[in-house]
Design a protein around this motif. Structure first.
Motif, PDB file in Angstrom:
ATOM      1  N   GLN B 348      12.365 -77.472 -27.440  1.00  0.00           N
ATOM      2  CA  GLN B 348      12.485 -76.324 -26.544  1.00  0.00           C
ATOM      3  C   GLN B 348      12.393 -75.003 -27.307  1.00  0.00           C
ATOM      4  N   ASN B 349      12.226 -75.118 -28.623  1.00  0.00           N
ATOM      5  CA  ASN B 349      12.199 -73.917 -29.472  1.00  0.00           C
ATOM      6  C   ASN B 349      13.433 -73.045 -29.294  1.00  0.00           C
ATOM      7  N   THR B 350      14.531 -73.701 -29.118  1.00  0.00           N
ATOM      8  CA  THR B 350      15.767 -72.918 -28.982  1.00  0.00           C
ATOM      9  C   THR B 350      16.772 -73.361 -30.039  1.00  0.00           C
ATOM     10  N   GLN B 351      17.596 -72.391 -30.406  1.00  0.00           N
ATOM     11  CA  GLN B 351      18.684 -72.698 -31.333  1.00  0.00           C
ATOM     12  C   GLN B 351      19.686 -73.621 -30.639  1.00  0.00           C
ATOM     13  N   ASP B 352      19.757 -73.475 -29.317  1.00  0.00           N
ATOM     14  CA  ASP B 352      20.672 -74.320 -28.545  1.00  0.00           C
ATOM     15  C   ASP B 352      20.432 -75.803 -28.770  1.00  0.00           C
ATOM     16  N   LEU B 353      19.131 -76.197 -28.775  1.00  0.00           N
ATOM     17  CA  LEU B 353      18.804 -77.611 -28.925  1.00  0.00           C
ATOM     18  C   LEU B 353      19.275 -78.116 -30.279  1.00  0.00           C
ATOM     19  N   LEU B 354      18.947 -77.323 -31.328  1.00  0.00           N
ATOM     20  CA  LEU B 354      19.353 -77.729 -32.674  1.00  0.00           C
ATOM     21  C   LEU B 354      20.873 -77.837 -32.773  1.00  0.00           C
ATOM     22  N   SER B 355      21.555 -76.867 -32.188  1.00  0.00           N
ATOM     23  CA  SER B 355      23.017 -76.919 -32.226  1.00  0.00           C
ATOM     24  C   SER B 355      23.520 -78.109 -31.420  1.00  0.00           C
ATOM     25  N   GLY B 356      22.868 -78.344 -30.289  1.00  0.00           N
ATOM     26  CA  GLY B 356      23.258 -79.470 -29.436  1.00  0.00           C
ATOM     27  C   GLY B 356      23.118 -80.797 -30.174  1.00  0.00           C
ATOM     28  N   ILE B 357      21.997 -80.941 -30.913  1.00  0.00           N
ATOM     29  CA  ILE B 357      21.777 -82.173 -31.674  1.00  0.00           C
ATOM     30  C   ILE B 357      22.873 -82.333 -32.725  1.00  0.00           C
ATOM     31  N   GLN B 358      23.154 -81.203 -33.406  1.00  0.00           N
ATOM     32  CA  GLN B 358      24.178 -81.304 -34.453  1.00  0.00           C
ATOM     33  C   GLN B 358      25.544 -81.630 -33.861  1.00  0.00           C
ATOM     34  N   GLU B 359      25.805 -81.004 -32.729  1.00  0.00           N
ATOM     35  CA  GLU B 359      27.105 -81.253 -32.098  1.00  0.00           C
ATOM     36  C   GLU B 359      27.242 -82.720 -31.662  1.00  0.00           C
ATOM     37  N   ALA B 360      26.129 -83.262 -31.144  1.00  0.00           N
ATOM     38  CA  ALA B 360      26.189 -84.640 -30.637  1.00  0.00           C
ATOM     39  C   ALA B 360      26.206 -85.666 -31.766  1.00  0.00           C
ATOM     40  N   PHE B 361      25.347 -85.448 -32.776  1.00  0.00           N
ATOM     41  CA  PHE B 361      25.112 -86.511 -33.763  1.00  0.00           C
ATOM     42  C   PHE B 361      25.534 -86.142 -35.184  1.00  0.00           C
ATOM     43  N   GLY B 362      26.073 -84.954 -35.368  1.00  0.00           N
ATOM     44  CA  GLY B 362      26.411 -84.516 -36.720  1.00  0.00           C
ATOM     45  C   GLY B 362      25.139 -84.233 -37.503  1.00  0.00           C
ATOM     46  N   GLU B 363      25.209 -84.396 -38.820  1.00  0.00           N
ATOM     47  CA  GLU B 363      24.021 -84.168 -39.645  1.00  0.00           C
ATOM     48  C   GLU B 363      22.958 -85.210 -39.318  1.00  0.00           C
ATOM     49  N   VAL B 364      21.752 -84.764 -39.004  1.00  0.00           N
ATOM     50  CA  VAL B 364      20.652 -85.710 -38.801  1.00  0.00           C
ATOM     51  C   VAL B 364      19.536 -85.362 -39.785  1.00  0.00           C
ATOM     52  N   SER B 365      18.622 -86.332 -40.019  1.00  0.00           N
ATOM     53  CA  SER B 365      17.462 -86.053 -40.877  1.00  0.00           C
ATOM     54  C   SER B 365      16.252 -85.841 -39.984  1.00  0.00           C
ATOM     55  N   TYR B 366      15.697 -84.642 -40.036  1.00  0.00           N
ATOM     56  CA  TYR B 366      14.503 -84.377 -39.232  1.00  0.00           C
ATOM     57  C   TYR B 366      13.286 -84.983 -39.912  1.00  0.00           C
ATOM     58  N   VAL B 367      12.357 -85.466 -39.109  1.00  0.00           N
ATOM     59  CA  VAL B 367      11.131 -86.085 -39.619  1.00  0.00           C
ATOM     60  C   VAL B 367       9.956 -85.296 -39.073  1.00  0.00           C
ATOM     61  N   LYS B 368       9.021 -84.921 -39.966  1.00  0.00           N
ATOM     62  CA  LYS B 368       7.869 -84.141 -39.501  1.00  0.00           C
ATOM     63  C   LYS B 368       6.584 -84.928 -39.706  1.00  0.00           C
TER      64      LYS B 368
END
Lengths: 406, 406
Positions: B348-368
């Motif tokens: 969604q190109n939002t900081q909200d999504l990134l924060s939401g992911i961190q809040e839900a799952f803690g540290e995650v490893s992004y894959v590009k």
């Protein structure tokens, strides 16, 4: 209650005692009886180890005790293991062993005694450590005519070759490292010269053909001549180099050999790395199967020995037929075995050499590695071992010859 | 002479007759008796096929013939196979089968009858086609507490996933191609939805735990949602996606599931490609072993059935103990199973999504993956299935969720 006596309290012997203790409950459930270690035979003392209480130094105590049902022979070597095993069987005790030398040399005779006495001589641990391979050959792959059995049968050499492949290191350096880590013995000859793999492929082949295959008759080459450069070429060919023990049926005859072989990425054994072993079997109706696991080590090997003990308990009074006659099998002559070869040879920069190669081997595929100069490397078509040996003898400065299976 | 009757002259049944004919001599030698196909039962006629001479349409002819020692049930499906098998056992005939549905559903009961009657109910071919796995579990891996059994148990889905990985093709296209080649059925549901693998892991788990594991209780996901993009990410992670049936012992409880899993290059099953199957077992003393081969196909499957026939002949009057009680095993709740997850989600190109992911799952490893835009892909740490499900439900536009085992 099934009483067992363990001959030899070395790595495998102490592993057997440990496995029986660790998994006591589930093992007894599967055996349908309580398995009890009544004696451990060893010349040494083990002060402070609970085994000391059941330790004996005289095999006759075990032999003459009618309560001992099963003897676990994990001493290694031919004597006194051979005498002890024979005496135990003749005294009505089944024997389970990890002793590949003894099985390869006297397996047929000991199996015949066991059969006659309605006992069992079991040796799952003699090949492939913890990998179930003897029992599957004996009781699972019975619907097939097996036409090939090929294995990475020695963990030490596979570790060395894997390290050489991954790190581009020299044989001597990796061997030293393996010795420091305890993966290779101080006297590594039995492993690196292929003698260990030779005994194991002899056992497997005997089971496949149902006759005695003498390991002395199997052409055996080790890995001591394999170099970093060989691995550079292997990499360029998307291949690897593995020490294989192999037996193949060609026109009704089995041909066996032990040698380093370049195998391609489609080969089922290509991903068997490090200390792991893998055994590939081809049957005429089954097609390909492969068995993979830890080919050595205290507990995996002991696990296989104990599985034999469980089987011996379950089959008290009932011989598990193993077809392995004392009749000698006539292996095909090694010289008649067809193979492809990878050859590295000093580049004389002459047209003569190229013509000579073509004259000797016909069309060959040259292999180039940019970093390596001053030599020619090529793959031959398939030709008889004998013909290849004769032809390659006509060339000077041959750096390397490795069989190719792709 | 051992007389057998084959129920069902389909692919496997005709394979059994063919294998017994092709390898007659060596099979009889290994069985220690002559195996003779006295009847084949099928509702159809087979004009011109020599089987016609021994074809019967009424099971009672077989049941009432005291000369029939062994019934080979290769009909598939629960009924009438269940009734026929039960009647055969009660009439004193051993039964060998490839019927995974029946074994998964009524294995414990049929084994109990066989045991009581000093007969055998054998089902090597029900899992892994020609790969010896049932007999090794029953009689080789007896010294171990098995803590994990994980397999690529379905050749059709493994073929589809391998093609998708290698060709970057879409699921639907590969499925169609597989159907055209005969690797997938016109109604592919049992394979692609994981139902077939589910029955097989239920059988394997029942043997491991020694109790009845109901396949209906195993959480099962198929491969229909796996896309080309998932494989692009897998490639970037040096991983692949395989449909695994798995059972793991965690804190004394077994947890089973069937689902596509991303496995890394160190996983023993990573090189099991195409129509091949592989079964990985971890024992507490044995460490890792793996069995590999053709998981389906007329002759490989028939080879396994015939190996059971040989075993049944060798063990006439003697039940080969299989520990698989009718008592139900209490599998752990799927929601409690810990797993890592690979997730793809609309960016969604939002900081909200990134924060939401961190809040839900803690540290995650992004894959590009450079070619893929408009989405975020990441790997979670290990968390309970139940917790993951709850948390991922809070996100919109989730494209993909795949378990990760590395």
């Amino acid at each position: 209650m099934a009483n067992i006596a363990v001959l030899g309290y070395g790595t495998v012997g102490s592993g057997v005692v440990e496995v029986l203790r660790t998994n006591r409950e589930s093992i007894n459930k599967r055996a349908g009886d309580e398995i009890h270690v009544k004696y451990v035979l060893d010349l040494r003392e083990f002060e402070g180890d609970p085994v000391q209480e059941i330790l004996v130094h005289d095999f006759n105590i075990i032999l003459q005790d009618p309560e001992v049902d099963i003897v676990v022979e994990v001493m290694g070597g031919v004597e006194p293991a051979y005498t002890f095993t024979k005496e135990a069987l003749l005294a009505g005790k089944s024997v389970c062993t990890s002793n590949k030398e003894l099985v390869a040399k006297h397996g047929a005779e000991l199996l015949a005694i066991a059969k006659e006495k309605h006992l069992n001589y079991l040796f799952e641990a003699s090949v492939g450590g913890g990998i179930p391979i003897i029992r599957p050959l004996n009781s699972s792959l019975t619907a097939d005519e097996i036409t090939e059995i090929t294995g990475i049968l020695n963990g030490t050499t596979n570790y060395i070759l894997t390290e050489m492949a991954e790190k581009g290191a020299a044989f001597e350096d990796v061997l030293k490292d393996a010795q420091d880590k305890g993966y290779a013995e101080r006297n590594p000859e039995a492993d690196v010269e292929g003698y260990d793999a030779c005994r194991k492929i002899a056992i497997l082949t005997s089971l496949v053909v149902g006759e005695q295959v003498d390991y002395e008759k199997i052409h055996t080459e080790g890995i001591t001549k394999i170099t970093e450069k060989d691995f550079q070429y292997a990499k360029a060919l998307k291949a690897s180099i593995k020490l294989l023990g192999t037996s193949k049926k060609i026109d009704g005859t089995f041909y066996s050999m032990v040698a380093p072989v370049m195998i391609g990425e489609q080969h089922p054994l290509i991903s068997v790395n490090g200390v792991f072993n893998g055994i590939f079997v081809h049957g005429n109706v089954l097609d390909d199967v492969m068995f993979y696991g830890r080919g050595a080590g205290k507990l995996p090997t002991a696990s296989a020995v104990v599985s034999d003990v469980v089987d011996a308990v379950k089959h008290k009074g009932c011989n598990i037929m193993t077809i392995w006659d004392e009749r000698k099998n006539n292996l095909g002559k090694y010289e008649d075995l067809p193979n492809r070869f990878f050859v590295r040879i000093k580049d004389q920069n002459t047209q003569d050499l190229l013509s000579g190669i073509q004259e000797a081997f016909g069309e060959v595929s040259y292999v180039k590695v940019p970093e390596i100069t001053g030599e020619l490397a090529f793959l031959t078509k398939e030709l008889r071992e004998g013909d290849f040996a004769e032809k390659i003898a006509g060339f000077d400065d041959v750096y390397s010859v490795i069989r190719v299976d792709f």
